[in-house]
Scaffold this active site. Structure first.
Site, PDB file in Angstrom:
ATOM      1  N   CYS A   1     -11.697  -1.313 -29.815  1.00 34.59           N
ATOM      2  CA  CYS A   1     -10.338  -0.968 -30.535  1.00 34.59           C
ATOM      3  C   CYS A   1      -9.658   0.063 -29.498  1.00 34.59           C
ATOM      4  O   CYS A   1      -9.980   0.363 -28.539  1.00 34.59           O
ATOM      5  CB  CYS A   1     -10.535  -0.677 -31.923  1.00 34.59           C
ATOM      6  SG  CYS A   1     -11.349   0.755 -32.150  1.00 34.59           S
TER       7      CYS A   1
ATOM      8  N   ASN B   1     -11.789   3.874 -31.123  1.00 32.78           N
ATOM      9  CA  ASN B   1     -13.109   3.727 -31.588  1.00 32.78           C
ATOM     10  C   ASN B   1     -13.623   4.723 -32.691  1.00 32.78           C
ATOM     11  O   ASN B   1     -14.854   5.207 -32.548  1.00 32.78           O
ATOM     12  CB  ASN B   1     -14.117   3.982 -30.055  1.00 32.78           C
ATOM     13  CG  ASN B   1     -15.568   3.596 -30.084  1.00 32.78           C
ATOM     14  OD1 ASN B   1     -16.164   4.427 -29.671  1.00 32.78           O
ATOM     15  ND2 ASN B   1     -15.926   2.807 -30.863  1.00 32.78           N
TER      16      ASN B   1
ATOM     17  N   CYS C   1     -12.152   4.000 -35.883  1.00 26.89           N
ATOM     18  CA  CYS C   1     -11.833   3.194 -37.185  1.00 26.89           C
ATOM     19  C   CYS C   1     -12.501   1.479 -37.081  1.00 26.89           C
ATOM     20  O   CYS C   1     -13.543   1.294 -37.879  1.00 26.89           O
ATOM     21  CB  CYS C   1     -10.432   3.017 -37.478  1.00 26.89           C
ATOM     22  SG  CYS C   1      -9.789   4.569 -37.644  1.00 26.89           S
ATOM     23  N   ARG C   2     -11.675   0.653 -36.359  1.00 23.71           N
ATOM     24  CA  ARG C   2     -11.938  -0.686 -36.413  1.00 23.71           C
ATOM     25  C   ARG C   2     -13.646  -0.989 -35.540  1.00 23.71           C
ATOM     26  O   ARG C   2     -14.199  -1.789 -36.202  1.00 23.71           O
ATOM     27  CB  ARG C   2     -10.829  -1.522 -35.829  1.00 23.71           C
ATOM     28  CG  ARG C   2      -9.741  -1.298 -36.571  1.00 23.71           C
ATOM     29  CD  ARG C   2      -8.384  -1.886 -36.277  1.00 23.71           C
ATOM     30  NE  ARG C   2      -8.136  -1.025 -34.901  1.00 23.71           N
ATOM     31  CZ  ARG C   2      -7.098  -1.415 -34.277  1.00 23.71           C
ATOM     32  NH1 ARG C   2      -6.460  -2.488 -34.242  1.00 23.71           N
ATOM     33  NH2 ARG C   2      -6.923  -0.347 -33.347  1.00 23.71           N
ATOM     34  N   SER C   3     -13.429  -0.572 -34.292  1.00 18.42           N
ATOM     35  CA  SER C   3     -14.725  -1.084 -33.732  1.00 18.42           C
ATOM     36  C   SER C   3     -16.022  -0.630 -34.203  1.00 18.42           C
ATOM     37  O   SER C   3     -17.063  -1.204 -34.171  1.00 18.42           O
ATOM     38  CB  SER C   3     -14.415  -0.815 -32.134  1.00 18.42           C
ATOM     39  OG  SER C   3     -14.349   0.487 -31.816  1.00 18.42           O
TER      40      SER C   3
ATOM     41  N   ASP D   1      -4.624  -2.429 -37.255  1.00 16.38           N
ATOM     42  CA  ASP D   1      -4.955  -0.803 -37.251  1.00 16.38           C
ATOM     43  C   ASP D   1      -4.692  -0.190 -38.758  1.00 16.38           C
ATOM     44  O   ASP D   1      -3.746   0.072 -39.195  1.00 16.38           O
ATOM     45  CB  ASP D   1      -4.110  -0.439 -36.297  1.00 16.38           C
ATOM     46  CG  ASP D   1      -4.297   1.239 -35.873  1.00 16.38           C
ATOM     47  OD1 ASP D   1      -5.353   1.829 -36.547  1.00 16.38           O
ATOM     48  OD2 ASP D   1      -4.303   1.618 -34.721  1.00 16.38           O
TER      49      ASP D   1
HETATM   50  P1  4NP Z   1      -8.956   2.452 -33.910  1.00 16.13           P
HETATM   51  O1  4NP Z   1      -7.923   3.378 -34.814  1.00 16.13           O
HETATM   52  O2  4NP Z   1      -8.422   2.004 -32.820  1.00 16.13           O
HETATM   53  O3  4NP Z   1      -9.286   1.392 -35.017  1.00 16.13           O
HETATM   54  O4  4NP Z   1     -10.082   3.410 -33.858  1.00 16.13           O
HETATM   55  C1  4NP Z   1      -7.197   4.305 -34.220  1.00 16.13           C
HETATM   56  C2  4NP Z   1      -7.691   5.478 -34.153  1.00 16.13           C
HETATM   57  C3  4NP Z   1      -7.074   6.492 -33.548  1.00 16.13           C
HETATM   58  C4  4NP Z   1      -5.706   6.387 -33.101  1.00 16.13           C
HETATM   59  C5  4NP Z   1      -5.099   5.218 -33.179  1.00 16.13           C
HETATM   60  C6  4NP Z   1      -5.705   3.978 -33.806  1.00 16.13           C
HETATM   61  N1  4NP Z   1      -4.853   7.586 -32.583  1.00 16.13           N
HETATM   62  O5  4NP Z   1      -3.897   7.135 -32.308  1.00 16.13           O
HETATM   63  O6  4NP Z   1      -5.523   8.475 -32.467  1.00 16.13           O
END
Ligand code: 4NP
Length: 156
Positions: free
Chosen positions: A10, A13, A15-17, A125
């Protein structure tokens, strides 16, 4: 087929992955699939961090402890180490297609391509939203993990 090695990717790294990795590990164990799993981010801003507290909470709620996972950025080597590199959304997919070395054999797909009727869909997201969004994420990544594990069991 070589032992499946699956990398979930994602943006951050955190939240989703990590949730996709946890759901995949759970489904693989349930079906007796011997596979490697890891997760990474397109970006490196959160490298070394544990998953977001809301992601840890939703995983815990579903019986999985992801507190020891640590974020890292995807590398070129990942396209040789992993048989499957799975993007959580279209932006991640485009980044992976740009990064992928020409001679790598990793299969790149969207996680929800592995769910009948949801091919081409993204896992949204949840970062900017409420805790409830993480339940939606868990449900999506579990559907993807179930479909993917089933495919891997059938082809290995
Ligand atoms: P992820 O979520 O891609 O599912 O881990 C996010 C985590 C952090 C950020 C964006 C999305 N960020 O902008 O820092």
């Amino acid at each position: 087929m070589r032992k499946p090695a699956v990398l979930f990717v994602c943006l951050g790294n955190i939240c989703r992955s990590p949730l996709a990795e946890a759901a995949f590990r759970t489904e693989a164990a349930a079906l007796g699939l011997n596979a490697q799993a890891d997760s990474a981010g397109v970006g490196g801003w959160h490298a070394g961090e544990a998953p977001d507290r809301r992601a840890q909470a939703v995983a815990r709620h579903h019986g999985v402890d992801i507190s020891a996972y640590r974020a890292r950025q995807v590398t070129e080597e990942d396209f040789y180490r992993f048989s499957h590199v799975i993007a959580l959304d279209h932006e991640n997919l485009a980044a992976l297609q740009r990064l992928r070395p020409e001679d790598s054999t990793a299969e790149i797909s969207l996680l929800l391509d592995h769910v009948k009727g949801r091919e081409g869909e993204a896992v949204a997201d949840p970062w900017y939203g409420a805790q409830s969004g993480f339940e939606v994420t868990w449900s999506d990544v579990t559907a993807g993990a179930k479909g993917l594990v089933k495919e891997l069991v059938e082809t290995s």
